[in-house]
Design an enzyme around this catalytic site. Structure first.
Site, PDB file in Angstrom:
ATOM      1  N   GLY A  55      64.259 -23.566  89.215  1.00 46.47           N
ATOM      2  CA  GLY A  55      65.567 -24.087  89.587  1.00 46.47           C
ATOM      3  C   GLY A  55      66.125 -25.196  88.715  1.00 46.47           C
ATOM      4  O   GLY A  55      67.329 -25.311  88.537  1.00 46.47           O
ATOM      5  N   ASP A 113      63.609 -31.440  99.068  1.00 50.37           N
ATOM      6  CA  ASP A 113      63.841 -31.049 100.455  1.00 50.37           C
ATOM      7  C   ASP A 113      62.806 -31.756 101.331  1.00 50.37           C
ATOM      8  O   ASP A 113      63.023 -32.882 101.759  1.00 50.37           O
ATOM      9  CB  ASP A 113      63.753 -29.518 100.519  1.00 50.37           C
ATOM     10  CG  ASP A 113      64.134 -28.945 101.865  1.00 50.37           C
ATOM     11  OD1 ASP A 113      64.734 -29.665 102.679  1.00 50.37           O
ATOM     12  OD2 ASP A 113      63.840 -27.766 102.101  1.00 50.37           O
TER      13      ASP A 113
HETATM   14  P1  5GP Z   1      60.310 -29.292  98.848  1.00 50.51           P
HETATM   15  O1  5GP Z   1      58.964 -29.104  98.202  1.00 50.51           O
HETATM   16  O2  5GP Z   1      60.926 -30.636  98.539  1.00 50.51           O
HETATM   17  O3  5GP Z   1      60.301 -28.976 100.310  1.00 50.51           O
HETATM   18  O4  5GP Z   1      61.242 -28.158  98.290  1.00 50.51           O
HETATM   19  C1  5GP Z   1      61.755 -28.200  97.049  1.00 50.51           C
HETATM   20  C2  5GP Z   1      62.054 -26.790  96.590  1.00 50.51           C
HETATM   21  O5  5GP Z   1      62.523 -25.943  97.645  1.00 50.51           O
HETATM   22  C3  5GP Z   1      63.181 -26.862  95.605  1.00 50.51           C
HETATM   23  O6  5GP Z   1      62.694 -27.100  94.298  1.00 50.51           O
HETATM   24  C4  5GP Z   1      63.830 -25.517  95.781  1.00 50.51           C
HETATM   25  O7  5GP Z   1      63.159 -24.573  94.970  1.00 50.51           O
HETATM   26  C5  5GP Z   1      63.624 -25.176  97.234  1.00 50.51           C
HETATM   27  N1  5GP Z   1      64.804 -25.540  98.046  1.00 50.51           N
HETATM   28  C6  5GP Z   1      64.893 -26.511  98.983  1.00 50.51           C
HETATM   29  N2  5GP Z   1      66.117 -26.561  99.525  1.00 50.51           N
HETATM   30  C7  5GP Z   1      66.837 -25.598  98.926  1.00 50.51           C
HETATM   31  C8  5GP Z   1      68.207 -25.148  99.061  1.00 50.51           C
HETATM   32  O8  5GP Z   1      69.045 -25.653  99.840  1.00 50.51           O
HETATM   33  N3  5GP Z   1      68.582 -24.118  98.251  1.00 50.51           N
HETATM   34  C9  5GP Z   1      67.733 -23.518  97.368  1.00 50.51           C
HETATM   35  N4  5GP Z   1      68.212 -22.518  96.620  1.00 50.51           N
HETATM   36  N5  5GP Z   1      66.433 -23.917  97.218  1.00 50.51           N
HETATM   37  C10 5GP Z   1      65.998 -24.936  97.987  1.00 50.51           C
HETATM   38 MG    MG Z   2      62.300 -26.279  92.570  1.00 47.24          MG
END
Ligand code: 5GP
Ligand code: MG
Length: 185
Positions: A55, A113
């Site tokens: 991403g 996130d």
């Molecule tokens: P975390 O490890 O912080 O929970 O998640 C991070 C990863 O989850 C991000 O790098 C992304 O790949 C995915 N992610 C979290 N929220 C979103 C969102 O609203 N849209 C998309 N496309 N990916 C998300």
């Molecule tokens: Mg990511």
């Protein structure tokens, strides 16, 4: 299903409809600001931008071009397994080829996130004795944070709703959108 745009403000990807959250102009202005802030701090430090795939590749490409000074770039691919929220682990699928010892590292993430991905990855980076580490996230969802993680530079804080565009996908689609779009409720 085909991807189409019905107006400038609505995008359909697969079965879902998204509406504009940030325009291309807003995104680009913010990225220039972040690049300027990084330039102030790292201009003479030859920082290593570490882009987390997939991403963050769009953001990283713009951010490093908004940086005025020598710098290098590396890529990592991480996969998170979330059996349960609390025991979710993050695995390195593709590692960095760069030697990190003594380097100033700027970790570039698309969106924070729960913080799980960054929390585990930063721990892994610290073991490799860099001179410093800072994190830049294009987007952050403050209400979703579950893992302690410091993000020094944030493009935009957003609501806890699914977004696409500027590198972020919905089931593969949407990464090439120049703006950011939020799931329509
Ligand atoms: P975390 O490890 O912080 O929970 O998640 C991070 C990863 O989850 C991000 O790098 C992304 O790949 C995915 N992610 C979290 N929220 C979103 C969102 O609203 N849209 C998309 N496309 N990916 C998300
Ligand atoms: Mg990511």
């Amino acid at each position: 299903m085909e991807t189409y745009t019905d107006t400038k403000h609505h995008i359909q990807l697969h079965d879902l409809l998204f509406v504009t959250l940030f325009s291309e102009k807003q995104v680009q202005e913010r990225v220039q600001e972040l690049g300027a802030a990084l330039t102030l701090k790292y201009r003479d430090k030859n920082p290593l931008f570490v882009s987390i795939l997939s991403g963050a590749f769009v953001f990283a490409a713009d951010l490093m071009r908004a940086f005025d000074g020598n710098c290098t770039v590396g890529f990592v691919k991480l996969a998170s397994y979330s059996g349960t929220q609390s025991t979710g682990k993050v695995q390195t699928v593709m590692g960095l080829e760069n030697d990190l010892e003594g380097r100033h590292i700027i970790v570039v993430e698309d969106i924070v996130d729960s913080g799980r991905t960054l929390h585990f990855f930063l721990r892994h980076l610290r073991e490799q004795k860099p001179a410093s580490i800072c994190t830049v996230a294009f987007l952050r969802k403050p209400d979703s944070l579950e893992f302690p993680v410091d993000v020094e530079y944030v493009g935009f804080d957003i609501d806890n709703r699914f977004v696409v565009g500027y590198g972020l996908d919905y089931d593969g689609l949407g990464r090439n959108l120049a703006g950011v779009y939020q799931l329509q409720e």
